[in-house]
Design an enzyme around this catalytic site. Sequence first.
Site, PDB file in Angstrom:
ATOM      1  N   GLU A   1       0.642  -1.277   0.275  1.00 24.03           N
ATOM      2  CA  GLU A   1       0.216   0.070  -0.285  1.00 24.03           C
ATOM      3  C   GLU A   1       0.969   1.013  -0.298  1.00 24.03           C
ATOM      4  O   GLU A   1       1.910   1.256   1.113  1.00 24.03           O
ATOM      5  CB  GLU A   1      -0.920   0.133   1.384  1.00 24.03           C
ATOM      6  CG  GLU A   1      -1.603   1.428   1.932  1.00 24.03           C
ATOM      7  CD  GLU A   1      -2.329   1.423   1.013  1.00 24.03           C
ATOM      8  OE1 GLU A   1      -2.677   2.483   0.196  1.00 24.03           O
ATOM      9  OE2 GLU A   1      -2.995   0.855  -0.219  1.00 24.03           O
ATOM     10  N   GLN A   2       0.469   1.877  -0.677  1.00 26.69           N
ATOM     11  CA  GLN A   2       1.307   3.325  -0.767  1.00 26.69           C
ATOM     12  C   GLN A   2       1.152   4.226   0.514  1.00 26.69           C
ATOM     13  O   GLN A   2       1.899   5.449   0.553  1.00 26.69           O
ATOM     14  CB  GLN A   2       0.896   4.416  -2.624  1.00 26.69           C
ATOM     15  CG  GLN A   2      -0.370   5.062  -2.299  1.00 26.69           C
ATOM     16  CD  GLN A   2      -0.414   6.099  -3.848  1.00 26.69           C
ATOM     17  OE1 GLN A   2       0.256   5.862  -4.461  1.00 26.69           O
ATOM     18  NE2 GLN A   2      -1.715   5.724  -4.358  1.00 26.69           N
TER      19      GLN A   2
ATOM     20  N   ARG B   1     -15.459   2.995   6.912  1.00 28.12           N
ATOM     21  CA  ARG B   1     -15.124   2.856   6.077  1.00 28.12           C
ATOM     22  C   ARG B   1     -13.612   2.215   6.875  1.00 28.12           C
ATOM     23  O   ARG B   1     -12.908   1.182   6.633  1.00 28.12           O
ATOM     24  CB  ARG B   1     -14.270   3.131   4.732  1.00 28.12           C
ATOM     25  CG  ARG B   1     -13.286   3.069   3.507  1.00 28.12           C
ATOM     26  CD  ARG B   1     -13.372   3.715   2.860  1.00 28.12           C
ATOM     27  NE  ARG B   1     -11.703   3.476   1.756  1.00 28.12           N
ATOM     28  CZ  ARG B   1     -12.136   2.226   1.267  1.00 28.12           C
ATOM     29  NH1 ARG B   1     -13.113   1.540   0.574  1.00 28.12           N
ATOM     30  NH2 ARG B   1     -11.525   2.175   0.142  1.00 28.12           N
TER      31      ARG B   1
ATOM     32  N   TYR C   1     -27.685   6.251   6.543  1.00 30.62           N
ATOM     33  CA  TYR C   1     -27.932   5.007   7.281  1.00 30.62           C
ATOM     34  C   TYR C   1     -26.930   4.916   8.962  1.00 30.62           C
ATOM     35  O   TYR C   1     -25.986   5.839   8.806  1.00 30.62           O
ATOM     36  CB  TYR C   1     -27.471   3.798   6.791  1.00 30.62           C
ATOM     37  CG  TYR C   1     -26.483   3.896   5.878  1.00 30.62           C
ATOM     38  CD1 TYR C   1     -25.085   3.791   6.244  1.00 30.62           C
ATOM     39  CD2 TYR C   1     -26.351   4.243   4.430  1.00 30.62           C
ATOM     40  CE1 TYR C   1     -23.908   3.767   5.191  1.00 30.62           C
ATOM     41  CE2 TYR C   1     -25.015   4.475   3.566  1.00 30.62           C
ATOM     42  CZ  TYR C   1     -23.848   3.575   4.233  1.00 30.62           C
ATOM     43  OH  TYR C   1     -22.785   4.211   3.413  1.00 30.62           O
TER      44      TYR C   1
ATOM     45  N   ASP D   1     -12.079  -1.464  -8.293  1.00 32.57           N
ATOM     46  CA  ASP D   1     -12.247  -0.911  -9.365  1.00 32.57           C
ATOM     47  C   ASP D   1     -11.361  -0.667 -10.048  1.00 32.57           C
ATOM     48  O   ASP D   1     -11.965   0.104 -11.232  1.00 32.57           O
ATOM     49  CB  ASP D   1     -12.014   0.609  -8.336  1.00 32.57           C
ATOM     50  CG  ASP D   1     -13.787   0.791  -7.344  1.00 32.57           C
ATOM     51  OD1 ASP D   1     -14.800  -0.080  -7.569  1.00 32.57           O
ATOM     52  OD2 ASP D   1     -13.897   2.012  -6.707  1.00 32.57           O
TER      53      ASP D   1
END
Length: 391
Positions: free
Chosen positions: A30-31, A101, A210, A288
């Site tokens: 991961e960058q 998230r 939500y 994605d």
Amino acid sequence: MRVAIVGAGIGGLTAALALRAQGIDARVYEQATELRALGAGVSIAPNGARVFDGLGVGERLRAVAGQYSHYVFRTADGRPVAGEPSRLSFGDPQRTMFLHRGEFQAVLSGALPDSAIRLGRRVIEARDGDDGVTVRFADGSTVDADLLVAADGIHSRLQGLVSEPAQPVSEGIMAYRGLIPADRLEGIEPIAAMNACAMWMGPGRSFLVYPVSAGRLLNVVAFVPTDLDVTESWTAPGDVRELAAAYAGWDQPVLDIIGRMDETFRWGIYDRDPLANWSGRHVTLLGDSAHAVVPHLGQGANQAVEDAVTLATVLQGCVRADLPSRLRLYQDLRLARTRQVRDGAREAGRTYRSTELTPHERADRIEAIFDRIAVNSYDAQSVARAALSAA
């Protein structure tokens, strides 16, 4: 098998868990130098939740998820769409999780050994050779692997290794996002009790809320038209006054919710025409980077999760010589499914924002879209196992 996964988002971390569950040495690069707790909600419907149950992290995710019992769908002027509570849903409330998230990533990364995640590794080059793939990072380090999984998002730098790069396409919509503490929502129905997912639909706009963080926060996502090139980011600052102006005259709870917000962030809504090819000899795409979708079905993360478990399943017992055929099987399994979801998400957005449909017509179209993609019943791992057995 040695697998290098680029990107520590939901798809990349899930892929690492799923691959390691098959006994495959999978590591995430991961960058970012830290996994930041970005303030954005994520929906995990039953088609994604069953994957996490199978990986042994479902209960840990439920512990931090928003707890809710029903859905509320209304028009901009407050009329119920398909009853109240509505028969419509983004997934069975008993098996759907709404997550923050940052907390989501923390659970997934915490389920991996420390040695499986490398932070501060920005990819500057990857070479797909005869004997595997070599990845070179900005800090001068390299890693050799049998397979490179590009889970590096909608702006993937690695997509060009397997396909002609395809640029994201704007839907002509942007979203205002925000989080509101539950104790600031007293008296606002139907969300004060933090036990409902609610959506309002009206001409050119939709408004979704939500609970997340075990009911401590309400996640707000307000979709509005735009002709601007808005950053596809969770952290671009927005203006609460502009948000309020965009919903002037809407149902009073919408206005009350906006009135409780101190800040908001702008999020550009993009997808991409589905790629024809996802894989090279020792490289494949996930999430994605391969099939970005607009968020109107809450399926973006779920499709990356389906990718992850499908890839891990078809790689079961794989040796290097089998890799090209296994990657073709993975691609074949996922192409039609992700195209269907991408098309359904676009159609859902148009339905939510329609200027012409009656509440009954909206309900019928929304229900048909969710039925087609089978959010409550689709089992990506079972589909992959059957295909591998038949291959």
